[in-house]
Design a protein around this motif. Structure first.
Motif, mmCIF file in Angstrom:
data_model
loop_
_atom_site.group_PDB
_atom_site.id
_atom_site.type_symbol
_atom_site.label_atom_id
_atom_site.label_comp_id
_atom_site.label_asym_id
_atom_site.label_seq_id
_atom_site.Cartn_x
_atom_site.Cartn_y
_atom_site.Cartn_z
ATOM 1 N N ALA A 21 0.830 -1.204 0.000
ATOM 2 C CA ALA A 21 0.000 0.000 0.000
ATOM 3 C C ALA A 21 0.865 1.254 0.000
ATOM 4 O O ALA A 21 0.604 2.198 -0.764
ATOM 5 N N SER A 22 1.914 1.247 0.812
ATOM 6 C CA SER A 22 2.779 2.427 0.905
ATOM 7 C C SER A 22 3.495 2.684 -0.425
ATOM 8 O O SER A 22 3.626 3.833 -0.856
ATOM 9 N N VAL A 23 3.945 1.605 -1.062
ATOM 10 C CA VAL A 23 4.638 1.763 -2.346
ATOM 11 C C VAL A 23 3.673 2.321 -3.394
ATOM 12 O O VAL A 23 4.010 3.240 -4.145
ATOM 13 N N LEU A 24 2.452 1.786 -3.396
ATOM 14 C CA LEU A 24 1.462 2.266 -4.372
ATOM 15 C C LEU A 24 1.123 3.740 -4.131
ATOM 16 O O LEU A 24 0.948 4.508 -5.079
ATOM 17 N N ILE A 25 1.054 4.123 -2.875
ATOM 18 C CA ILE A 25 0.770 5.533 -2.549
ATOM 19 C C ILE A 25 1.907 6.427 -3.057
ATOM 20 O O ILE A 25 1.671 7.471 -3.657
ATOM 21 N N LEU A 26 3.132 5.972 -2.833
ATOM 22 C CA LEU A 26 4.278 6.766 -3.313
ATOM 23 C C LEU A 26 4.260 6.881 -4.832
ATOM 24 O O LEU A 26 4.524 7.952 -5.383
ATOM 25 N N ILE A 27 3.937 5.771 -5.501
ATOM 26 C CA ILE A 27 3.887 5.801 -6.975
ATOM 27 C C ILE A 27 2.808 6.786 -7.436
ATOM 28 O O ILE A 27 3.020 7.581 -8.353
ATOM 29 N N SER A 28 1.673 6.740 -6.742
ATOM 30 C CA SER A 28 0.586 7.652 -7.103
ATOM 31 C C SER A 28 0.996 9.110 -6.863
ATOM 32 O O SER A 28 0.730 9.984 -7.697
ATOM 33 N N LEU A 29 1.633 9.356 -5.722
ATOM 34 C CA LEU A 29 2.029 10.738 -5.402
ATOM 35 C C LEU A 29 3.175 11.228 -6.288
ATOM 36 O O LEU A 29 3.384 12.435 -6.412
ATOM 37 N N ALA A 30 3.897 10.277 -6.892
ATOM 38 C CA ALA A 30 4.961 10.680 -7.815
ATOM 39 C C ALA A 30 4.367 11.436 -9.012
ATOM 40 O O ALA A 30 5.051 12.235 -9.663
ATOM 41 N N GLY A 31 3.086 11.208 -9.276
ATOM 42 C CA GLY A 31 2.407 11.907 -10.376
ATOM 43 C C GLY A 31 1.841 13.250 -9.965
ATOM 44 O O GLY A 31 1.244 13.949 -10.785
ATOM 45 N N GLN A 41 -8.704 6.386 -5.811
ATOM 46 C CA GLN A 41 -9.158 6.291 -7.203
ATOM 47 C C GLN A 41 -7.980 6.021 -8.143
ATOM 48 O O GLN A 41 -8.063 5.175 -9.025
ATOM 49 N N ASP A 42 -6.891 6.755 -7.912
ATOM 50 C CA ASP A 42 -5.726 6.628 -8.800
ATOM 51 C C ASP A 42 -5.101 5.237 -8.696
ATOM 52 O O ASP A 42 -4.730 4.636 -9.714
ATOM 53 N N ILE A 43 -5.005 4.748 -7.461
ATOM 54 C CA ILE A 43 -4.382 3.423 -7.260
ATOM 55 C C ILE A 43 -5.263 2.320 -7.853
ATOM 56 O O ILE A 43 -4.761 1.333 -8.386
ATOM 57 N N LYS A 44 -6.572 2.539 -7.805
ATOM 58 C CA LYS A 44 -7.494 1.569 -8.412
ATOM 59 C C LYS A 44 -7.263 1.500 -9.929
ATOM 60 O O LYS A 44 -7.226 0.423 -10.520
ATOM 61 N N GLU A 45 -7.093 2.674 -10.533
ATOM 62 C CA GLU A 45 -6.857 2.722 -11.984
ATOM 63 C C GLU A 45 -5.474 2.184 -12.342
ATOM 64 O O GLU A 45 -5.303 1.430 -13.286
ATOM 65 N N LEU A 46 -4.503 2.591 -11.521
ATOM 66 C CA LEU A 46 -3.101 2.270 -11.801
ATOM 67 C C LEU A 46 -2.782 0.792 -11.632
ATOM 68 O O LEU A 46 -2.144 0.164 -12.483
ATOM 69 N N ALA A 47 -3.253 0.227 -10.526
ATOM 70 C CA ALA A 47 -2.805 -1.125 -10.181
ATOM 71 C C ALA A 47 -3.956 -2.106 -9.973
ATOM 72 O O ALA A 47 -3.728 -3.255 -9.612
ATOM 73 N N VAL A 49 -5.978 -2.107 -7.595
ATOM 74 C CA VAL A 49 -5.990 -2.451 -6.164
ATOM 75 C C VAL A 49 -6.909 -1.467 -5.455
ATOM 76 O O VAL A 49 -6.765 -0.255 -5.628
ATOM 77 N N GLU A 50 -7.872 -2.006 -4.705
ATOM 78 C CA GLU A 50 -8.769 -1.125 -3.946
ATOM 79 C C GLU A 50 -8.249 -0.999 -2.521
ATOM 80 O O GLU A 50 -8.387 -1.927 -1.729
ATOM 81 N N LEU A 51 -7.673 0.137 -2.230
ATOM 82 C CA LEU A 51 -7.156 0.364 -0.878
ATOM 83 C C LEU A 51 -8.317 0.686 0.056
ATOM 84 O O LEU A 51 -9.152 1.532 -0.261
ATOM 85 N N GLY A 52 -8.352 0.025 1.192
ATOM 86 C CA GLY A 52 -9.348 0.378 2.195
ATOM 87 C C GLY A 52 -8.949 1.684 2.857
ATOM 88 O O GLY A 52 -7.754 1.985 2.943
#
Lengths: 114, 142
Positions: A21-31, A41-47, A49-52
């Motif tokens: 989850a932390s890695v996905l958040i960092l990847i999302s925030l890199a944008g 929403q972004d992580i759902k589209e990107l990977a 993965v539905e983060l709770g």
């Protein structure tokens, strides 16, 4: 935080143990900076993965404690976050490491003829 | 589950988080839950996610929490010792009198002063209690 320099080891993968989850958040925030809902929403589209939401806030707190992200001034009730310079460096090191392992895995599959 | 009921449930779960977390994320977390429910995420999964998050938030060690925990524990211990001392000081002599009357007939409803040492029941008590009784009543059982 200076990634890889705190304990004298250059290029250390500090994200190895923080969780997906932390890695996905960092990847999302890199944008670009995002708040909680936009991150989900972004992580759902990107990977796909539905983060709770509980997982999201836990990961945000952890990343902030590590100095890898920082909060921006609140917009209404939403708190956007952005990746920090050490956060970007940590993400780069982690992605390089993932890529290296991935390449090794592909090579072994190829050599094994599987 | 209707939206208002789900929102109440989420608000209830958010109360499980530490105060510090709620001050910082509480409003946003409630709004985020409402948005996710509107998008079709089951309220139950949101509630479960927040419950797990609350458990993690409490279990995550934070700088200062250990110190405050120790401070609270010390304060509780100090209060407990003080309270025990107070209770022993007030109830100890009475208990001593009643116990000594069970062991051996004692003059009823009378105050007596132990001349050379504590009464037998006080001797049977712990050193700590003894000290308190000695300090409070100067060896007098009533």
């Amino acid at each position: 935080m200076t990634v890889g320099r705190r304990d004298g080891r250059a290029g250390q993968d500090v994200l190895r143990r923080v969780g997906e989850a932390s890695v996905l958040i960092l990847i999302s925030l890199a944008g670009g900076p995002k708040h909680g809902y936009a991150l989900i929403q972004d992580i759902k589209e990107l990977a796909d993965v539905e983060l709770g939401p509980g997982t999201l806030y836990g990961a945000l707190d952890r990343l902030e404690r590590l100095g890898l992200i920082e909060p921006l001034p609140a917009e209404d009730r939403r708190h956007p976050y952005r990746i920090t310079v050490p956060g970007a460096a940590a993400l780069r090191v982690h992605l390089d490491e993932v890529e290296r392992v991935s390449a090794a895995g592909r090579l072994r599959l190829q050599l094994g003829g599987i | 589950m209707d939206d208002s009921r789900a929102a109440r449930l989420v608000q209830g779960v958010l109360r499980c988080y530490p105060v510090r977390w709620r001050r910082r994320h509480g409003d946003e977390a409630a709004e985020l839950a409402a948005l996710l429910i509107r998008d079709g995420t089951p309220a139950g999964s949101i509630v479960l996610s927040y419950l797990a998050g609350a458990a993690r938030a409490w279990l995550t060690p934070r700088p200062g929490r250990r110190l405050s925990t120790v401070a609270c524990a010390l304060l509780a211990m100090a209060c407990s010792v003080g309270l025990s001392a107070g209770l022993l000081a007030s109830a100890g002599p009475a208990r001593a009198a009643s116990t000594s009357s069970a062991r051996a007939p004692a003059p009823p409803a009378q105050c007596r002063t132990s001349a050379a040492g504590p009464v037998p029941a006080v001797i049977a008590a712990t050193d700590h209690a003894q000290m308190i009784i000695w300090a409070a009543g100067h060896g007098r059982a009533c």
